[in-house]
Design an enzyme around this catalytic site. Structure first.
Site, PDB file in Angstrom:
ATOM      1  N   LYS A 124      -6.403  24.611   7.011  1.00  7.30           N
ATOM      2  CA  LYS A 124      -6.589  23.374   6.258  1.00  7.30           C
ATOM      3  C   LYS A 124      -5.599  23.283   5.105  1.00  7.30           C
ATOM      4  O   LYS A 124      -4.989  22.235   4.847  1.00  7.30           O
ATOM      5  CB  LYS A 124      -8.027  23.311   5.732  1.00  7.30           C
ATOM      6  CG  LYS A 124      -8.325  22.140   4.817  1.00  7.30           C
ATOM      7  CD  LYS A 124      -8.444  20.841   5.568  1.00  7.30           C
ATOM      8  CE  LYS A 124      -8.935  19.722   4.674  1.00  7.30           C
ATOM      9  NZ  LYS A 124      -9.036  18.433   5.386  1.00  7.30           N
TER      10      LYS A 124
ATOM     11  N   VAL B  46      -2.467  -6.762  -4.931  1.00  2.00           N
ATOM     12  CA  VAL B  46      -2.263  -7.877  -3.998  1.00  2.00           C
ATOM     13  C   VAL B  46      -3.496  -8.771  -4.039  1.00  2.00           C
ATOM     14  O   VAL B  46      -4.631  -8.288  -3.925  1.00  2.00           O
ATOM     15  CB  VAL B  46      -2.019  -7.359  -2.566  1.00  2.00           C
ATOM     16  CG1 VAL B  46      -1.846  -8.527  -1.601  1.00  2.00           C
ATOM     17  CG2 VAL B  46      -0.800  -6.443  -2.524  1.00  2.00           C
TER      18      VAL B  46
ATOM     19  N   GLU C   6     -17.216  17.602   4.146  1.00  3.23           N
ATOM     20  CA  GLU C   6     -16.293  18.288   3.240  1.00  3.23           C
ATOM     21  C   GLU C   6     -16.780  18.212   1.795  1.00  3.23           C
ATOM     22  O   GLU C   6     -16.636  19.172   1.031  1.00  3.23           O
ATOM     23  CB  GLU C   6     -14.892  17.688   3.383  1.00  3.23           C
ATOM     24  CG  GLU C   6     -14.236  18.024   4.718  1.00  3.23           C
ATOM     25  CD  GLU C   6     -12.747  17.746   4.737  1.00  3.23           C
ATOM     26  OE1 GLU C   6     -12.000  18.584   5.293  1.00  3.23           O
ATOM     27  OE2 GLU C   6     -12.325  16.710   4.195  1.00  3.23           O
TER      28      GLU C   6
ATOM     29  N   ALA D  49      -5.693  10.398   8.034  1.00  6.89           N
ATOM     30  CA  ALA D  49      -4.377  10.567   7.425  1.00  6.89           C
ATOM     31  C   ALA D  49      -3.328  10.926   8.476  1.00  6.89           C
ATOM     32  O   ALA D  49      -2.173  10.503   8.393  1.00  6.89           O
ATOM     33  CB  ALA D  49      -4.443  11.656   6.349  1.00  6.89           C
TER      34      ALA D  49
ATOM     35  N   GLY E 218       0.802  -1.213   0.000  1.00  4.60           N
ATOM     36  CA  GLY E 218       0.000   0.000   0.000  1.00  4.60           C
ATOM     37  C   GLY E 218       0.834   1.261   0.000  1.00  4.60           C
ATOM     38  O   GLY E 218       1.710   1.435   0.857  1.00  4.60           O
TER      39      GLY E 218
ATOM     40  N   ASN F  64       2.003  -1.243  -4.742  1.00  9.19           N
ATOM     41  CA  ASN F  64       0.808  -0.414  -4.809  1.00  9.19           C
ATOM     42  C   ASN F  64       0.097  -0.682  -6.125  1.00  9.19           C
ATOM     43  O   ASN F  64       0.732  -0.890  -7.156  1.00  9.19           O
ATOM     44  CB  ASN F  64       1.165   1.075  -4.707  1.00  9.19           C
ATOM     45  CG  ASN F  64      -0.053   1.930  -4.394  1.00  9.19           C
ATOM     46  OD1 ASN F  64      -0.701   1.747  -3.372  1.00  9.19           O
ATOM     47  ND2 ASN F  64      -0.370   2.871  -5.273  1.00  9.19           N
TER      48      ASN F  64
END
Length: 396
Positions: free
Chosen positions: A373, A81, A169, A313, A10, A37
């Site tokens: 932000k 994967v 958002e 995150a 990943g 990935n």
């Protein structure tokens, strides 16, 4: 003597930060590091709501992995994967030969949590990757383009399932996009409906009440309708059915109502809870000292409230930063450090010029929060690629 093999699954926040740490700390030929990935790029999850609404091009939410990884130190394999074989210490891939590992880092991200809602996977859109957000934008624009000929109100009705971070958002970006979209297709702005449906009794569950009130009042002033404490029971091609039987006709339904861990992790035999792995203080999978799990697939308990931290995150980045150092320590026979999540604040955007958030005990609203932000987004680019990447991909 063979060097230890480290395989990272990943290229998300946790996986990339682990790879960056390893390529910085390891000496030449001290370990063989492979990053796997599915795409050639990393997508910035915290920005996907923008291209989904059409307020930014999708390229602003992705960057080539080769631009942030030193491929002389980290081998990059672009592939899907298909299986994690713990007993064989092997990773099976769709288009490459299996990979053997001595240490495995699983950062494969999440899957949508549907909560058993009928028809959701088949009929809703999801803000999950670059292709997904392109489809949302193109579908929405096509529905608007049909309106003048067909005059069906559902064509310009958008239902957003979930009023957590992503949902709010995305709604904020839709509010910004609608005036432009309506001008383009000659549609009166007041005819458009944006409906945010949430099963919980509040928008942004767990967030500060004053900040939530500000967000709701701002979005309502822009025409957003909130249906709180209202679960969706079924998603159809032409809308949703709410608990109690109420039906809302909508040509566009976007689900943001929750995630669960990656099914590959469940299928590997690792003990999971809703697909997520309750890791120990070193991010080990239970019973596997050679397997580490981070990001959306990892379950880390906030001991103050005895509940898991939400998969963000920010926590993924901190996990990757520590894990890169811990793997080097493990290879060299040193001591690993425990993971302690250090929240640095949280900001939710409400479009390009509005946001809400807090850092420590200080609350931020409006334009100041929106600037904060943007600075957070720039910080991630800086961590990945320094000033040059900030100049190439950042924007204020």
């Amino acid at each position: 003597m063979s060097v230890p093999k480290i395989v990272i699954l990943g290229g998300g926040y946790g996986g990339l930060m682990t790879a960056k740490g390893l390529q910085k700390e390891l000496n030449y030929n001290e370990a063989e590091v492979t990053l796997v990935n599915q795409n050639s790029y990393h997508y910035i999850t915290t920005k996907l709501h923008e291209p989904a609404a059409g307020t930014a091009h999708h390229d602003h939410a992705r960057l080539a992995i080769s631009s942030v990884i030193n491929t002389d130190k980290v081998r990059f394999v672009q592939d899907k994967v298909t299986a994690i074989k713990l007993e064989e210490k092997e990773i099976q891939l769709e288009n490459h030969e299996p990979l053997q590992y001595d240490y495995l880092v699983i950062g494969l991200g999440s899957a949508p949590e549907t909560f058993g809602i009928r028809g959701l996977l088949e009929n809703a859109f999801f803000i999950r990757n670059i292709n997904g957000v392109r489809m949302i934008r193109e579908h929405m624009e096509y529905m608007f383009s049909r309106y003048q000929n067909e005059k069906k109100e559902e064509l310009i009705t958008i239902v957003v399932g979930g009023a957590g971070f992503t949902g709010i958002e995305y709604v904020g970006e839709l509010v910004d996009r609608m005036p432009e979209l309506c001008r383009e297709y000659d549609i009166p702005l007041e005819k458009v409906r944006i409906i945010n449906v949430e099963a919980a009794p509040t928008v942004l569950p767990g967030f500060d009440t004053e900040l939530v009130d500000y967000a709701v009042k701002y979005l309502e002033s822009k025409g957003v309708e909130f249906l709180i404490s209202t679960p969706i029971e079924e998603c159809m091609e032409d809308g949703v059915i709410l608990k109690g039987g109420r039906e809302i006709k909508a040509a566009t339904v976007v689900w943001t109502g929750g995630v669960r861990g990656n099914k590959l992790v469940e299928d590997s035999g690792i003990e999971t809870m809703r697909g997520r792995v309750k890791v120990d203080e070193f991010l080990h999978a239970p019973g596997h000292d050679d397997v580490f799990v981070l990001g959306d697939s990892a379950l880390v308990i906030n001991e103050e409230i005895n509940r898991p931290y939400p998969p963000t995150a920010q926590i993924s980045t901190q996990q990757g930063q520590l894990l890169g150092k811990n793997l080097v320590a493990k290879i060299r026979g040193g001591e690993m450090k425990s993971f302690k999540y250090m929240p640095k604040g949280t900001v939710a955007s409400l479009g390009r010029k509005e946001a809400i958030g807090f850092v420590g005990t200080k609350k931020y609203y409006g334009a100041k929060a929106a600037l904060l932000k943007k600075l957070i987004d720039l910080r991630w680019l800086y961590l990945l690629g320094g000033v040059s990447l900030v100049l190439r991909k950042g924007k204020l």
